[in-house]
Write a protein that holds these residues in place. Structure first.
Motif, PDB file in Angstrom:
ATOM      1  N   VAL A 198      45.943 -26.506  55.033  1.00  0.00           N
ATOM      2  CA  VAL A 198      46.024 -26.626  56.489  1.00  0.00           C
ATOM      3  C   VAL A 198      44.737 -26.061  57.093  1.00  0.00           C
ATOM      4  O   VAL A 198      44.364 -24.925  56.786  1.00  0.00           O
ATOM      5  CB  VAL A 198      47.230 -25.846  57.057  1.00  0.00           C
ATOM      6  CG1 VAL A 198      47.394 -26.126  58.551  1.00  0.00           C
ATOM      7  CG2 VAL A 198      48.519 -26.167  56.306  1.00  0.00           C
ATOM      8  N   GLY A 199      44.077 -26.863  57.923  1.00  0.00           N
ATOM      9  CA  GLY A 199      42.920 -26.357  58.668  1.00  0.00           C
ATOM     10  C   GLY A 199      41.569 -26.615  58.022  1.00  0.00           C
ATOM     11  O   GLY A 199      40.559 -26.068  58.465  1.00  0.00           O
ATOM     12  N   ILE A 253      41.301 -16.198  56.284  1.00  0.00           N
ATOM     13  CA  ILE A 253      41.069 -16.025  57.720  1.00  0.00           C
ATOM     14  C   ILE A 253      39.991 -16.978  58.235  1.00  0.00           C
ATOM     15  O   ILE A 253      39.926 -17.259  59.438  1.00  0.00           O
ATOM     16  CB  ILE A 253      40.778 -14.543  58.074  1.00  0.00           C
ATOM     17  CG1 ILE A 253      41.145 -14.237  59.531  1.00  0.00           C
ATOM     18  CG2 ILE A 253      39.319 -14.173  57.787  1.00  0.00           C
ATOM     19  CD1 ILE A 253      42.601 -14.303  59.876  1.00  0.00           C
ATOM     20  N   ASP A 254      39.171 -17.549  57.307  1.00  0.00           N
ATOM     21  CA  ASP A 254      38.149 -18.506  57.761  1.00  0.00           C
ATOM     22  C   ASP A 254      38.754 -19.834  58.200  1.00  0.00           C
ATOM     23  O   ASP A 254      38.033 -20.738  58.632  1.00  0.00           O
ATOM     24  CB  ASP A 254      37.028 -18.678  56.726  1.00  0.00           C
ATOM     25  CG  ASP A 254      37.418 -19.456  55.472  1.00  0.00           C
ATOM     26  OD1 ASP A 254      38.334 -20.290  55.519  1.00  0.00           O
ATOM     27  OD2 ASP A 254      36.753 -19.225  54.432  1.00  0.00           O
ATOM     28  N   VAL A 255      40.096 -19.967  58.120  1.00  0.00           N
ATOM     29  CA  VAL A 255      40.741 -21.144  58.709  1.00  0.00           C
ATOM     30  C   VAL A 255      40.538 -21.142  60.226  1.00  0.00           C
ATOM     31  O   VAL A 255      40.517 -22.179  60.865  1.00  0.00           O
ATOM     32  CB  VAL A 255      42.246 -21.192  58.353  1.00  0.00           C
ATOM     33  CG1 VAL A 255      43.069 -20.194  59.178  1.00  0.00           C
ATOM     34  CG2 VAL A 255      42.800 -22.611  58.542  1.00  0.00           C
ATOM     35  N   LEU A 256      40.399 -19.932  60.785  1.00  0.00           N
ATOM     36  CA  LEU A 256      40.142 -19.824  62.229  1.00  0.00           C
ATOM     37  C   LEU A 256      38.684 -20.167  62.512  1.00  0.00           C
ATOM     38  O   LEU A 256      37.799 -19.936  61.688  1.00  0.00           O
ATOM     39  CB  LEU A 256      40.437 -18.401  62.713  1.00  0.00           C
ATOM     40  CG  LEU A 256      41.874 -17.911  62.544  1.00  0.00           C
ATOM     41  CD1 LEU A 256      42.009 -16.484  63.079  1.00  0.00           C
ATOM     42  CD2 LEU A 256      42.857 -18.836  63.243  1.00  0.00           C
ATOM     43  N   ASP A 257      38.443 -20.682  63.685  1.00  0.00           N
ATOM     44  CA  ASP A 257      37.070 -20.928  64.114  1.00  0.00           C
ATOM     45  C   ASP A 257      36.286 -19.611  64.074  1.00  0.00           C
ATOM     46  O   ASP A 257      36.848 -18.548  64.361  1.00  0.00           O
ATOM     47  CB  ASP A 257      37.084 -21.488  65.541  1.00  0.00           C
ATOM     48  CG  ASP A 257      35.714 -22.018  65.912  1.00  0.00           C
ATOM     49  OD1 ASP A 257      35.445 -23.192  65.607  1.00  0.00           O
ATOM     50  OD2 ASP A 257      34.900 -21.237  66.473  1.00  0.00           O
ATOM     51  N   PRO A 258      34.998 -19.674  63.735  1.00  0.00           N
ATOM     52  CA  PRO A 258      34.212 -18.434  63.739  1.00  0.00           C
ATOM     53  C   PRO A 258      34.246 -17.704  65.087  1.00  0.00           C
ATOM     54  O   PRO A 258      34.012 -16.492  65.142  1.00  0.00           O
ATOM     55  CB  PRO A 258      32.795 -18.905  63.398  1.00  0.00           C
ATOM     56  CG  PRO A 258      32.997 -20.170  62.626  1.00  0.00           C
ATOM     57  CD  PRO A 258      34.239 -20.813  63.200  1.00  0.00           C
ATOM     58  N   ALA A 259      34.572 -18.413  66.162  1.00  0.00           N
ATOM     59  CA  ALA A 259      34.724 -17.744  67.459  1.00  0.00           C
ATOM     60  C   ALA A 259      35.913 -16.786  67.445  1.00  0.00           C
ATOM     61  O   ALA A 259      35.933 -15.799  68.176  1.00  0.00           O
ATOM     62  CB  ALA A 259      34.914 -18.775  68.577  1.00  0.00           C
ATOM     63  N   PRO A 267      31.829 -18.923  56.729  1.00  0.00           N
ATOM     64  CA  PRO A 267      32.333 -19.490  57.982  1.00  0.00           C
ATOM     65  C   PRO A 267      31.969 -20.960  58.156  1.00  0.00           C
ATOM     66  O   PRO A 267      30.902 -21.399  57.706  1.00  0.00           O
ATOM     67  CB  PRO A 267      31.643 -18.637  59.055  1.00  0.00           C
ATOM     68  CG  PRO A 267      30.443 -18.053  58.405  1.00  0.00           C
ATOM     69  CD  PRO A 267      30.721 -17.971  56.936  1.00  0.00           C
ATOM     70  N   GLU A 268      32.863 -21.722  58.795  1.00  0.00           N
ATOM     71  CA  GLU A 268      32.632 -23.147  59.078  1.00  0.00           C
ATOM     72  C   GLU A 268      33.000 -23.393  60.534  1.00  0.00           C
ATOM     73  O   GLU A 268      34.049 -22.922  60.991  1.00  0.00           O
ATOM     74  CB  GLU A 268      33.543 -24.037  58.203  1.00  0.00           C
ATOM     75  CG  GLU A 268      33.572 -23.698  56.714  1.00  0.00           C
ATOM     76  CD  GLU A 268      32.368 -24.218  55.925  1.00  0.00           C
ATOM     77  OE1 GLU A 268      31.581 -25.016  56.488  1.00  0.00           O
ATOM     78  OE2 GLU A 268      32.225 -23.812  54.757  1.00  0.00           O
ATOM     79  N   ALA A 269      32.181 -24.161  61.244  1.00  0.00           N
ATOM     80  CA  ALA A 269      32.472 -24.474  62.653  1.00  0.00           C
ATOM     81  C   ALA A 269      33.667 -25.428  62.745  1.00  0.00           C
ATOM     82  O   ALA A 269      34.002 -26.113  61.781  1.00  0.00           O
ATOM     83  CB  ALA A 269      31.246 -25.109  63.304  1.00  0.00           C
ATOM     84  N   GLY A 270      34.287 -25.442  63.921  1.00  0.00           N
ATOM     85  CA  GLY A 270      35.330 -26.447  64.192  1.00  0.00           C
ATOM     86  C   GLY A 270      36.720 -26.063  63.741  1.00  0.00           C
ATOM     87  O   GLY A 270      37.539 -26.924  63.404  1.00  0.00           O
ATOM     88  N   GLY A 271      37.018 -24.784  63.743  1.00  0.00           N
ATOM     89  CA  GLY A 271      38.331 -24.343  63.257  1.00  0.00           C
ATOM     90  C   GLY A 271      39.372 -24.190  64.341  1.00  0.00           C
ATOM     91  O   GLY A 271      39.077 -24.284  65.538  1.00  0.00           O
ATOM     92  N   MET A 272      40.605 -23.910  63.904  1.00  0.00           N
ATOM     93  CA  MET A 272      41.700 -23.735  64.855  1.00  0.00           C
ATOM     94  C   MET A 272      41.597 -22.372  65.545  1.00  0.00           C
ATOM     95  O   MET A 272      40.839 -21.498  65.127  1.00  0.00           O
ATOM     96  CB  MET A 272      43.049 -23.899  64.149  1.00  0.00           C
ATOM     97  CG  MET A 272      43.402 -22.819  63.173  1.00  0.00           C
ATOM     98  SD  MET A 272      45.155 -22.936  62.703  1.00  0.00           S
ATOM     99  CE  MET A 272      45.051 -23.780  61.162  1.00  0.00           C
ATOM    100  N   THR A 273      42.388 -22.240  66.597  1.00  0.00           N
ATOM    101  CA  THR A 273      42.432 -20.974  67.321  1.00  0.00           C
ATOM    102  C   THR A 273      43.488 -20.069  66.692  1.00  0.00           C
ATOM    103  O   THR A 273      44.373 -20.537  65.971  1.00  0.00           O
ATOM    104  CB  THR A 273      42.822 -21.203  68.789  1.00  0.00           C
ATOM    105  OG1 THR A 273      44.163 -21.727  68.809  1.00  0.00           O
ATOM    106  CG2 THR A 273      41.898 -22.200  69.484  1.00  0.00           C
TER     107      THR A 273
END
Ligand SMILES: N=C(N)NCCCC(=O)O
Ligand SMILES: [Zn+2]
Ligand SMILES: [Zn+2]
Length: 329
Positions: A198-199, A253-259, A267-273
């Motif tokens: 997922v993600g 935890i890198d499933v979340l957006d780096p933001a 880290p990868e851009a474009g992740g979930m919140t």
């Protein structure tokens, strides 16, 4: 010795009472819960145990996840006993305790992997459910081995991650944070008809990565799918795929957006919140959750405790699912 005032409900010993002791003072156990060894001194045990696995010798990029467990504990000080997301009080429903950290050899991956499996088996010998805080994603392999031994069958897996982690080897190494789920599939500890990432997102080494992954039986709900379909549809797809199988949840935890989670190794851009992640977890209520981990938190790259807080809250919602399941068993 000063007595620490605690919240006690239904006979379960909960967090330090934050109306009497400020949350920023004292030892940071997870959510200020009691230590397992203190409960054991009084002849008690815990239904759910939280264990740290400080290990990051399996990383391919930024190191530092060995400091994850202590960081997540520190970031969990502000958690409160009632979870309005699930309308439950997990620490009142069952006894939850912090079991401290495993002592893992940082210079020998195979030895560390066997220690993790042994420790996970020892902690679950009395039937307890385990939540492990990593550590890099290598630790999921021995945790899945232990979970499937305890379940008596290969376990279903929901793998929340930007990455597949079903790669074969890195620099000839079989046991790394990018390979645990391929090894788990090869060893037959995961149920090939109940697996889903997922993600996922971000560039791969080649199309073969996806073909191999599919051959192991994994489904994919990508980060883009979550955006396009929404949480509700994603939850029903995941529930259909898992059914009643004993379920293990592995959260990178890198499933979340780096933001939302800058403190991580790849880290990868474009992740979930973090809101989407917590809502997906809440939608999994009632599934037969037998164990979980939260991995890849690197305090060295964290800012404003963003990643630590996201990991602490995700852990709290995983504990809430576990507690609710056990209380209603
Ligand atoms: N963060 C985890 N678990 N794995 C990422 C491996 C990505 C890579 O090195 O290509
Ligand atoms: Zn990852
Ligand atoms: Zn991972």
């Amino acid at each position: 010795m000063l007595e620490t005032p605690r919240v006690v409900e239904n006979g379960n010993i909960g967090p330090v009472n934050s109306a009497k002791v400020p949350r920023y003072s004292g030892e940071p156990t997870f959510a200020l819960l009691p230590r397992l060894r203190d409960l054991e001194t009084e002849g008690r045990t815990a239904d759910i145990k939280i264990i740290g696995a400080p290990f990051d010798t399996g990383v391919s990029y930024r190191p530092g996840a060995r400091f994850g467990p202590s960081h997540v504990r520190q970031s969990s000080r502000l958690l409160r006993p009632y979870n309005p997301g699930t309308s439950t009080s997990p620490f009142a429903q069952v006894q939850v305790a912090d079991a401290g950290d495993m002592a893992l050899n940082p210079f020998n991956i195979k030895e560390a992997i066997s220690s993790i499996e042994e420790d996970a088996l020892a902690l679950t010998e009395d039937g307890a459910t385990l939540l492990t805080i990593g550590g890099d994603h290598t630790i999921a392999l021995p945790l899945l081995r232990a979970a499937s031994k305890r379940a008596g069958e290969p376990v279903a897996l929901l793998h929340f991650d930007a990455h597949l982690d079903t790669w074969d080897t890195y620099f000839g190494a079989d046991y790394t944070h990018g390979t645990p789920f391929r090894r788990a599939a090869e060893e037959g500890v995961i149920n090939s008809s109940a697996l889903c990432h997922v993600g996922t997102r971000g560039p791969l080494y080649g199309k073969k990565d996806l073909d191999d992954d599919e051959a192991f039986g994994f489904g994919i709900v990508s980060s883009a799918d979550i955006f396009h379909k929404g949480v509700g549809e994603v939850v029903s797809m995941l529930r259909d795929r898992i059914g009643n199988s004993p379920l293990y949840i592995s959260l990178d935890i890198d499933v979340l957006d780096p933001a939302h989670a800058p403190g991580t190794g790849t880290p990868e851009a474009g992740g979930m919140t973090s809101r989407e992640l917590l809502e997906i977890f809440r939608g999994l209520r009632g599934l037969n959750l037998v164990g979980a981990d939260v991995v890849e938190v690197l305090p060295g790259y964290d800012h404003a405790e963003l990643t630590g807080i996201a990991a602490a809250h995700a852990s709290y919602d995983l504990l809430s699912l576990m507690a609710d399941l056990r209380a209603n068993a």
